[in-house]
Design an enzyme around this catalytic site. Structure first.
Site, PDB file in Angstrom:
ATOM      1  CB  THR A  94      -0.949   0.036   1.218  1.00 22.72           C
ATOM      2  OG1 THR A  94      -1.591   1.311   1.261  1.00 22.72           O
ATOM      3  CG2 THR A  94      -0.215  -0.172   2.542  1.00 22.72           C
TER       4      THR A  94
ATOM      5  CD  GLU B  63      -2.953  -0.032   5.659  1.00 21.26           C
ATOM      6  OE1 GLU B  63      -3.946   0.037   4.915  1.00 21.26           O
ATOM      7  OE2 GLU B  63      -2.027   0.787   5.618  1.00 21.26           O
TER       8      GLU B  63
ATOM      9  CE  LYS C 225      -7.358   5.258  -2.149  1.00 20.34           C
ATOM     10  NZ  LYS C 225      -8.195   4.248  -1.544  1.00 20.34           N
TER      11      LYS C 225
ATOM     12  CD1 TRP D 229      -3.132   4.632  -1.309  1.00 12.35           C
ATOM     13  CD2 TRP D 229      -3.820   6.598  -0.536  1.00 12.35           C
ATOM     14  NE1 TRP D 229      -4.145   4.400  -0.411  1.00 12.35           N
ATOM     15  CE2 TRP D 229      -4.586   5.595   0.070  1.00 12.35           C
ATOM     16  CE3 TRP D 229      -4.080   7.946  -0.206  1.00 12.35           C
ATOM     17  CZ2 TRP D 229      -5.579   5.869   0.998  1.00 12.35           C
ATOM     18  CZ3 TRP D 229      -5.076   8.211   0.717  1.00 12.35           C
ATOM     19  CH2 TRP D 229      -5.823   7.172   1.309  1.00 12.35           C
TER      20      TRP D 229
HETATM   21  P1  AMP Z   1      -6.513   1.818   0.388  1.00 17.00           P
HETATM   22  O1  AMP Z   1      -5.622   1.323   1.443  1.00 17.00           O
HETATM   23  O2  AMP Z   1      -5.800   2.246  -0.838  1.00 17.00           O
HETATM   24  O3  AMP Z   1      -7.628   0.869   0.130  1.00 17.00           O
HETATM   25  O4  AMP Z   1      -7.196   3.137   0.909  1.00 17.00           O
HETATM   26  C1  AMP Z   1      -7.960   3.126   2.083  1.00 17.00           C
HETATM   27  C2  AMP Z   1      -8.364   4.529   2.408  1.00 17.00           C
HETATM   28  O5  AMP Z   1      -9.237   5.050   1.387  1.00 17.00           O
HETATM   29  C3  AMP Z   1      -9.129   4.675   3.701  1.00 17.00           C
HETATM   30  O6  AMP Z   1      -8.278   4.693   4.819  1.00 17.00           O
HETATM   31  C4  AMP Z   1      -9.852   5.987   3.457  1.00 17.00           C
HETATM   32  O7  AMP Z   1      -9.003   7.092   3.697  1.00 17.00           O
HETATM   33  C5  AMP Z   1     -10.177   5.918   1.978  1.00 17.00           C
HETATM   34  N1  AMP Z   1     -11.506   5.341   1.783  1.00 17.00           N
HETATM   35  C6  AMP Z   1     -11.815   4.064   1.527  1.00 17.00           C
HETATM   36  N2  AMP Z   1     -13.160   3.902   1.435  1.00 17.00           N
HETATM   37  C7  AMP Z   1     -13.698   5.120   1.653  1.00 17.00           C
HETATM   38  C8  AMP Z   1     -15.031   5.627   1.719  1.00 17.00           C
HETATM   39  N3  AMP Z   1     -16.075   4.844   1.514  1.00 17.00           N
HETATM   40  N4  AMP Z   1     -15.196   6.947   1.977  1.00 17.00           N
HETATM   41  C9  AMP Z   1     -14.133   7.760   2.177  1.00 17.00           C
HETATM   42  N5  AMP Z   1     -12.858   7.344   2.127  1.00 17.00           N
HETATM   43  C10 AMP Z   1     -12.639   6.042   1.877  1.00 17.00           C
END
Ligand code: AMP
Length: 549
Positions: A188, A335, A445, A450
């Site tokens: 990640t 995670e 994001k 990211w």
């Molecule tokens: P990732 O590890 O790339 O899957 O990113 C996870 C992160 O994306 C989370 O910690 C949030 O900051 C953001 N995220 C994921 N789902 C949502 C959601 N439904 N609404 C807002 N932010 C989200």
């Protein structure tokens, strides 16, 4: 002291929660069910089992053993699904390589995960050609090809996937081993610094599958997955196993459609032609589909879509509802395997008008079974569930990564106080719906990918005319967020640089593969000063209030 554990007959089978167990039901109850790859290939679950056996045998004959790591670089495909099963089923670890990273970061992840075998789609061969001289651990490369022209490449491929499978035996017995064995790993970039490896065991993946089945299978009406559904992922399979849904779909025995490289035309054609009813994607993908000239030719009224990875805007939700899509939010992170919560609507909420429904569908949802989410202040005390008081989301669940791979310091930070810290700030209302309102992590994001604001600040600060810089996330309808660089120029410059000169700096870094191409989305704004907190840190909250109004 007496032993209170359940007595066990010596010959009783102690059932380990292994990925192979997910295949029992579908292979018996619906062996003729279909799996489809684009407009190129269709086969049955019976064939899937045979192909999984062949893949397992092919890997074993190559010398892959339990504990080795097999890496994959592919679009969303039937091959990926086969790897989801075959690799862990022989006790090896599946590394789903994030193909969106820069070539230098990909090299870092391959080395860090100690990949032994690398399966590469022909589209990603140029990346491997760029870095292959520096890959230390990989012994064998396998080419994943969708047909087309023969490939000439300097990568020493041992075989082509289909030929490799054809030469392997179609029969295999998969033995038992400890359910806590590592099954998957991937990296990640949702944190600062180099990509970090997260990892999941067989037990965790099986429990996640079961909990998602329960969470998606039990709502009274809305957002349900059931045996009549046709499933198509539109999130990359390298990203948290496409949110674990391919395991869910397979365990349920539904028809599955894999779209390969995403193009709006192909996705819409598959939805239409294969009658897809259940998908998940980041908001940017849905946005892209809605902009397609073909969108109005496709009936989307049977389509259920989980939106996750970023917040869904009410405008996107409203358009989806108007098109008859049953759209709702899911939340989680790399995670967390990933799913933690889903924004399902109760019966009385479904009676509300679309505007009121959109409000709820855009929330971050209610937690799935077994998930213990707390919204806490900086003393780890839960804040009131009043929809107003905000705090960080911390979590416990059976399927959370137990740390970052080979990274004790960041693992300790992740798990401070015995809870996994998400870095997401949220409120929770009295019905249990979470709503993310902010983020403590210094990352942005864009379109599901990211971008590190600290990394961008570092690059801009190297320009001789830049006195100070801070990068914040600017909300964007299409991308979710884009980086906005707030730049203070040095005083008394004879020829101050323009925005383009500064952005040209980023190109140098993307060209050499140091950072991901996603940074081209960055915008620059010249400002007089950068606000600081009382302890002298960049005050991003104030900067956001000031510059994003
Ligand atoms: P990732 O590890 O790339 O899957 O990113 C996870 C992160 O994306 C989370 O910690 C949030 O900051 C953001 N995220 C994921 N789902 C949502 C959601 N439904 N609404 C807002 N932010 C989200």
């Amino acid at each position: 002291m007496s032993d209170h554990r359940i007595p066990r007959t010596e010959s009783a089978y102690s059932y380990p929660l292994l990925i192979k167990q997910l295949l029992h039901c579908p292979l018996v109850s619906c062996p003729e069910q279909e799996i489809i790859y684009r407009d190129q290939l269709r086969f049955t679950y019976r064939d899937l089992h045979e192909r999984v056996c062949r893949l397992a045998n092919a890997l074993l004959s190559m010398g892959v053993k339990a504990g080795d790591t097999v890496a994959v670089m592919d679009w969303d495909s039937h091959r990926y699904l086969e790897c989801f099963f075959a690799v862990p089923m022989i006790g090896a670890v599946l590394h789903t390589v994030n193909v969106k990273l820069s070539s230098e970061q990909i090299l870092y992840t391959i080395d860090h995960a100690e990949d032994n075998v690398l399966l590469v789609h022909r589209d990603f061969v140029p990346i491997i050609e760029q870095i292959k001289g520096r890959i230390a651990t990989v012994d064998h490369y396998i080419l994943l090809n969708d047909g087309g022209e023969p490939l000439t490449s300097s990568v020493p491929f041992s075989s082509e996937y289909e030929q490799w499978l054809a030469e392997a035996s179609p029969c295999a017995e998969f033995g038992d081993f400890d359910e806590n064995t590592r099954a998957t790993t991937f990296y990640t970039t949702g944190t600062t610094g180099m990509p970090k490896g997260v990892y999941f065991s067989h037990r965790q993946l099986v429990l996640h599958t079961m909990a998602v089945l329960a969470a998606l299978g039990t709502p009274q009406q809305q957002g349900r997955i059931h045996q009549g559904d046709v499933y198509m992922p539109i999130t990359p399979m390298f990203h948290v196993h496409a949110w674990g849904l391919p395991y869910v779909a397979t365990a349920l025995g539904v028809k599955q459609v894999y779209p390969g490289r995403y193009s709006p035309e192909m996705l819409l054609e598959l939805i239409d032609h294969e009658q897809v009813t259940f998908s998940h994607c980041v908001p940017t993908i849905l946005h892209m589909l809605f902009k397609s000239p073909h969108i109005d030719n496709v009936d989307l009224s049977r389509w259920k879509v989980i939106i996750g990875g970023a917040a869904m805007s009410r405008a996107l939700c409203a358009e989806a509802l108007q098109r008859g899509i049953d759209i709702f939010t899911g939340y989680g992170m790399s995670e967390t395997c990933p799913i933690l919560s889903l924004a399902h609507l109760d019966e009385e909420m479904l009676a509300l008008d679309q505007t009121a429904q959109a409000e709820i569908r855009c929330k971050t949802g209610r937690t799935m079974p077994l998930v213990d989410v707390r919204v806490v202040n900086d003393k780890m005390q839960e804040v009131p569930r009043d929809g107003q008081s905000s705090g960080e989301i911390v979590v416990r669940a059976p399927w959370l990564t137990q740390g970052y791979l080979k990274d004790t310091r960041n693992s300790e930070n992740l798990w401070q106080g015995g809870y996994l810290h998400t870095g997401d700030v949220a409120v929770r209302d009295n019905r249990g719906y979470l709503k993310i309102t902010d983020r403590t992590k210094d990352v942005i994001k864009s379109g599901g990918e990211w971008i590190s604001s600290l990394e961008l600040e570092d690059i801009f600060s190297h320009h001789p005319a830049v006195a100070e810089v801070a990068v914040i996330a600017q909300p964007d309808e299409k991308w979710g967020e884009r980086p906005l660089a707030l730049v203070v120029l040095k005083e008394g410059l004879e020829t101050p640089p323009g925005k383009r000169d500064l952005l040209a700096l980023l190109h140098e870094y993307t060209e050499t593969g140091v950072i991901s191409k996603q940074v081209v989305l960055t915008r620059v704004k010249f400002v007089d000063g950068i606000d600081k907190t009382s302890v002298g840190k960049t005050d991003k909250r104030t900067l956001r209030d000031k510059h994003l109004g």
